[in-house]
Scaffold this motif. Structure first.
Motif, PDB file in Angstrom:
ATOM      1  N   ALA A 164     -29.250 -33.940 -29.617  1.00  0.00           N
ATOM      2  CA  ALA A 164     -30.649 -33.612 -29.378  1.00  0.00           C
ATOM      3  C   ALA A 164     -31.120 -32.694 -30.500  1.00  0.00           C
ATOM      4  O   ALA A 164     -30.300 -32.007 -31.131  1.00  0.00           O
ATOM      5  N   PRO A 165     -32.412 -32.632 -30.762  1.00  0.00           N
ATOM      6  CA  PRO A 165     -32.926 -31.773 -31.826  1.00  0.00           C
ATOM      7  C   PRO A 165     -32.488 -30.323 -31.649  1.00  0.00           C
ATOM      8  O   PRO A 165     -32.609 -29.762 -30.556  1.00  0.00           O
ATOM      9  N   GLY A 166     -31.930 -29.741 -32.708  1.00  0.00           N
ATOM     10  CA  GLY A 166     -31.523 -28.352 -32.667  1.00  0.00           C
ATOM     11  C   GLY A 166     -30.197 -28.092 -31.972  1.00  0.00           C
ATOM     12  O   GLY A 166     -29.791 -26.937 -31.823  1.00  0.00           O
ATOM     13  N   LYS A 167     -29.518 -29.164 -31.548  1.00  0.00           N
ATOM     14  CA  LYS A 167     -28.250 -28.983 -30.840  1.00  0.00           C
ATOM     15  C   LYS A 167     -27.126 -29.676 -31.598  1.00  0.00           C
ATOM     16  O   LYS A 167     -27.343 -30.558 -32.431  1.00  0.00           O
ATOM     17  N   GLU A 168     -25.912 -29.254 -31.281  1.00  0.00           N
ATOM     18  CA  GLU A 168     -24.726 -29.852 -31.883  1.00  0.00           C
ATOM     19  C   GLU A 168     -24.487 -31.240 -31.289  1.00  0.00           C
ATOM     20  O   GLU A 168     -24.908 -31.532 -30.171  1.00  0.00           O
ATOM     21  N   ARG A 169     -23.812 -32.086 -32.058  1.00  0.00           N
ATOM     22  CA  ARG A 169     -23.478 -33.408 -31.564  1.00  0.00           C
ATOM     23  C   ARG A 169     -22.422 -33.279 -30.463  1.00  0.00           C
ATOM     24  O   ARG A 169     -21.426 -32.565 -30.615  1.00  0.00           O
ATOM     25  N   GLN A 220     -13.036 -36.611 -28.670  1.00  0.00           N
ATOM     26  CA  GLN A 220     -13.133 -35.449 -27.793  1.00  0.00           C
ATOM     27  C   GLN A 220     -14.457 -35.453 -27.052  1.00  0.00           C
ATOM     28  O   GLN A 220     -15.517 -35.588 -27.672  1.00  0.00           O
ATOM     29  N   ILE A 221     -14.398 -35.289 -25.747  1.00  0.00           N
ATOM     30  CA  ILE A 221     -15.607 -35.176 -24.940  1.00  0.00           C
ATOM     31  C   ILE A 221     -16.139 -33.760 -25.055  1.00  0.00           C
ATOM     32  O   ILE A 221     -15.385 -32.799 -25.143  1.00  0.00           O
ATOM     33  N   GLY A 222     -17.470 -33.639 -25.035  1.00  0.00           N
ATOM     34  CA  GLY A 222     -18.068 -32.320 -25.123  1.00  0.00           C
ATOM     35  C   GLY A 222     -18.360 -31.921 -26.554  1.00  0.00           C
ATOM     36  O   GLY A 222     -18.416 -32.749 -27.457  1.00  0.00           O
ATOM     37  N   TYR A 223     -18.530 -30.630 -26.755  1.00  0.00           N
ATOM     38  CA  TYR A 223     -18.869 -30.126 -28.086  1.00  0.00           C
ATOM     39  C   TYR A 223     -17.613 -29.777 -28.876  1.00  0.00           C
ATOM     40  O   TYR A 223     -16.587 -29.442 -28.307  1.00  0.00           O
ATOM     41  N   GLY A 224     -17.729 -29.860 -30.191  1.00  0.00           N
ATOM     42  CA  GLY A 224     -16.657 -29.423 -31.068  1.00  0.00           C
ATOM     43  C   GLY A 224     -15.820 -30.528 -31.675  1.00  0.00           C
ATOM     44  O   GLY A 224     -15.050 -30.273 -32.592  1.00  0.00           O
ATOM     45  N   GLY A 225     -15.970 -31.752 -31.175  1.00  0.00           N
ATOM     46  CA  GLY A 225     -15.106 -32.811 -31.657  1.00  0.00           C
ATOM     47  C   GLY A 225     -15.714 -33.720 -32.698  1.00  0.00           C
ATOM     48  O   GLY A 225     -15.030 -34.566 -33.265  1.00  0.00           O
TER      49      GLY A 225
END
Length: 122
Positions: free
Chosen positions: A37-42, A100-105
């Motif tokens: 989303a705009p302004g957010k991490e993948r 990886q599910i979620g953020y950081g992957g």
């Protein structure tokens, strides 16, 4: 080399459904769907390992289903009961290692599609 092409995005009202498709060429290893989303991490939303094991993020559990057609080398994401917070660019991903599910992957993913926009209005 792996080439991924997404389709199926669009605009829908809250509560509606969309089905994303990803046409893959080459050996596709582990596959999944990310969104940004705009302004957010993948964010990793759903994944399917080479052995067929699937996982989805808690935020979409019970609403999103990932599947793969090995004969067509295609990946799908069925999205039901869509919410405005699901609005994002959705990307098909593939990698020799498990996603990886979620953020950081997302930094470790080797192959990406060009993305398809999903917009959910309230």
């Amino acid at each position: 080399q792996v080439h991924l092409v997404e389709s199926g995005g669009g605009s829908v009202q809250a509560g509606g459904s969309l089905r994303l498709s990803c046409a893959a060429s080459g050996y596709t290893y582990n596959m999944g769907w990310f969104r940004q989303a705009p302004g957010k991490e993948r964010e990793g939303v759903a994944k399917i390992d080479v052995d067929g094991t699937t996982s989805v993020a808690e935020s979409v559990k019970g609403r999103f289903t990932i599947s793969k057609d090995n004969a067509k080398n295609a990946l799908y994401l069925q999205m039901n009961s869509l919410k405005p917070e699901d609005t994002a660019m959705y990307y098909c991903a593939a990698d020799p290692f498990k996603l990886q599910i979620g953020y950081g992957g997302s930094s470790y993913v080797r192959y990406w599609g060009q993305g398809t926009q999903v917009t959910v209005s309230s």
